[in-house]
Design an enzyme around this catalytic site. Sequence first.
Site, PDB file in Angstrom:
ATOM      1  N   TYR A 170       0.858  -1.188   0.000  1.00 42.95           N
ATOM      2  CA  TYR A 170       0.000   0.000   0.000  1.00 42.95           C
ATOM      3  C   TYR A 170       0.891   1.234   0.000  1.00 42.95           C
ATOM      4  CZ  TYR A 170      -3.418   3.489   1.581  1.00 42.95           C
ATOM      5  OH  TYR A 170      -4.229   4.598   1.691  1.00 42.95           O
ATOM      6  N   ASP A 193       9.192   2.921  -0.164  1.00 41.94           N
ATOM      7  CA  ASP A 193       8.160   3.587   0.623  1.00 41.94           C
ATOM      8  C   ASP A 193       8.324   3.148   2.071  1.00 41.94           C
ATOM      9  OD1 ASP A 193       5.974   4.641   1.817  1.00 41.94           O
ATOM     10  OD2 ASP A 193       4.487   3.744   0.472  1.00 41.94           O
ATOM     11  N   LYS A 240       4.159   9.232   8.890  1.00 38.88           N
ATOM     12  CA  LYS A 240       3.844   8.635  10.197  1.00 38.88           C
ATOM     13  C   LYS A 240       4.812   9.082  11.305  1.00 38.88           C
ATOM     14  CE  LYS A 240       0.806   5.298   8.228  1.00 38.88           C
ATOM     15  NZ  LYS A 240       0.809   4.384   7.114  1.00 38.88           N
TER      16      LYS A 240
HETATM   17  C1  LIG Z   1       0.193   4.850   5.698  1.00 42.83           C
HETATM   18  C2  LIG Z   1       0.978   4.623   4.467  1.00 42.83           C
HETATM   19  C3  LIG Z   1       0.929   5.500   3.369  1.00 42.83           C
HETATM   20  C4  LIG Z   1      -0.035   6.633   3.305  1.00 42.83           C
HETATM   21  O1  LIG Z   1       0.191   7.579   4.304  1.00 42.83           O
HETATM   22  P1  LIG Z   1      -1.040   8.552   4.719  1.00 42.83           P
HETATM   23  O2  LIG Z   1      -0.408   9.501   5.668  1.00 42.83           O
HETATM   24  O3  LIG Z   1      -2.091   7.673   5.306  1.00 42.83           O
HETATM   25  O4  LIG Z   1      -1.503   9.211   3.469  1.00 42.83           O
HETATM   26  C5  LIG Z   1       1.790   5.286   2.325  1.00 42.83           C
HETATM   27  N1  LIG Z   1       2.647   4.247   2.313  1.00 42.83           N
HETATM   28  C6  LIG Z   1       2.716   3.376   3.335  1.00 42.83           C
HETATM   29  C7  LIG Z   1       3.707   2.268   3.290  1.00 42.83           C
HETATM   30  C8  LIG Z   1       1.866   3.513   4.426  1.00 42.83           C
HETATM   31  O5  LIG Z   1       1.896   2.603   5.407  1.00 42.83           O
END
Ligand SMILES: *Cc1c(COP(=O)(O)O)cnc(C)c1O
Length: 435
Positions: A140, A238, A266
């Site tokens: 994701y 990511d 995060k």
């Molecule tokens: C949470 C997440 C996102 C998206 O971040 P948001 O702040 O929710 O938009 C993108 N990549 C990864 C791996 C994530 O866990």
Amino acid sequence: MNKSLLERARAAMPGGVSSPVRAFGSVEGDPPFVARGRGARIWDTTGRGYVDLVGSWGPLILGHTHPAVIDAVVGAASRGLTFGATCPDEVELAEALLARFPCADQLRFVSTGTEAVMSAVRLARGFTGRQRIVKFDGCYHGHADALLVHAGSGLATIGNGAQPSSAGVPACVAELTEVLPLDDEQALDDLFARRGSEIAAVVMEPVPANSGLLLQRPEFLRHVRAVTERHGALLLFDEVISGLRVAPGGACELYSIQPDIVTLGKIIGGGMPVGAYLARAEIMRCVAPLGPVYQAGTLSGNPLAMAAGLATLRELSAPGVYARLESLAARLESGWKTAFAVRGVCANVVRQGSILWICLQPGPAPRAWQQVDKRGAAMYARLHPELLAHGCWMAPSAWEVAFVSTAHDEASIDACVAAMGNALAQVHQVQTARS
Ligand SMILES: *Cc1c(COP(=O)(O)O)cnc(C)c1O
């Protein structure tokens, strides 16, 4: 007048929520409303307390209301909420992050992880002059159009672009995204043999933690690095979850791999909305105002988020923090494993540092989404309300992970172990009564 908060929420917002999984759609029971948190615990509006293993889905590595973070945010707020100009904490946080990610020379702050990956993909396309991107099934990367795609009916669609996994994503956008299975060198090689010169970037979670925890073989990650390099495609790690979580320098440090672009979010905002993308100077020079790739944000580099992030990074640099997280998380892993064994439930507890996943299937831990037995979701749906009832706050989805924070201690970990034992006993009792 006498409508419950839940009814009002559902009347005012789709599903009663601001993000879908919060609606408890795939578990039994209604979502409690959270009133407050402190350390490792949260309390709902009825006054019931829980040990929190969600941690706001990853950011709260220091737990709730950590004094250093709250002081920093209150201090920043008292000086002004936003200026639309660069602030000193922004420079300090940028330097602190770049020091942890030596593959990068510069970064740009944005407001969410979604925005970070979306912008990084634009940058990769702008830098390479290529259009196609590759992602992996089960990873994701936020909800930008180009990344809301999956492989349709498995491998059948590989190489033909992917099917959107959301309505509203134009087919012409999804077609530029190739989806591959994780843990599969051959599929990657085949795709690059055919389309290598068209691929701007391979986007991946090096520690995939959004479809369970699909830990990768380091050799596979190194292979992805080698293939992208050979074909002039960028490798985008990511690390919105894994950055500063699995090691101070994220998966880059854990696996000693240097990607071309890293996305963070995060943890780096300490609980405030934030994201960032980092790359070496040659790539970052393409970003406006230096270069032709446009990307901007009214609230980007927000002073409160910068202060919270900086305070969080300072706490994380204290000696022994990651070792402590490791030992608490290992305690939870072994406690849960014992709880499953005692009840005769075939399950794995998959763990990387302070990230854990309850994998409700026998055999070795899956490394790719197609290896995940989706039937685990039915058991989890029944387990979840029992975990809550026994004071353990877990994500309302079988495919989400649990996070341990520095605010947890042996007692709160043991409470989560006991909650699992009790929840399993309860589910088992109901099952026996049904049969
Ligand atoms: C949470 C997440 C996102 C998206 O971040 P948001 O702040 O929710 O938009 C993108 N990549 C990864 C791996 C994530 O866990």
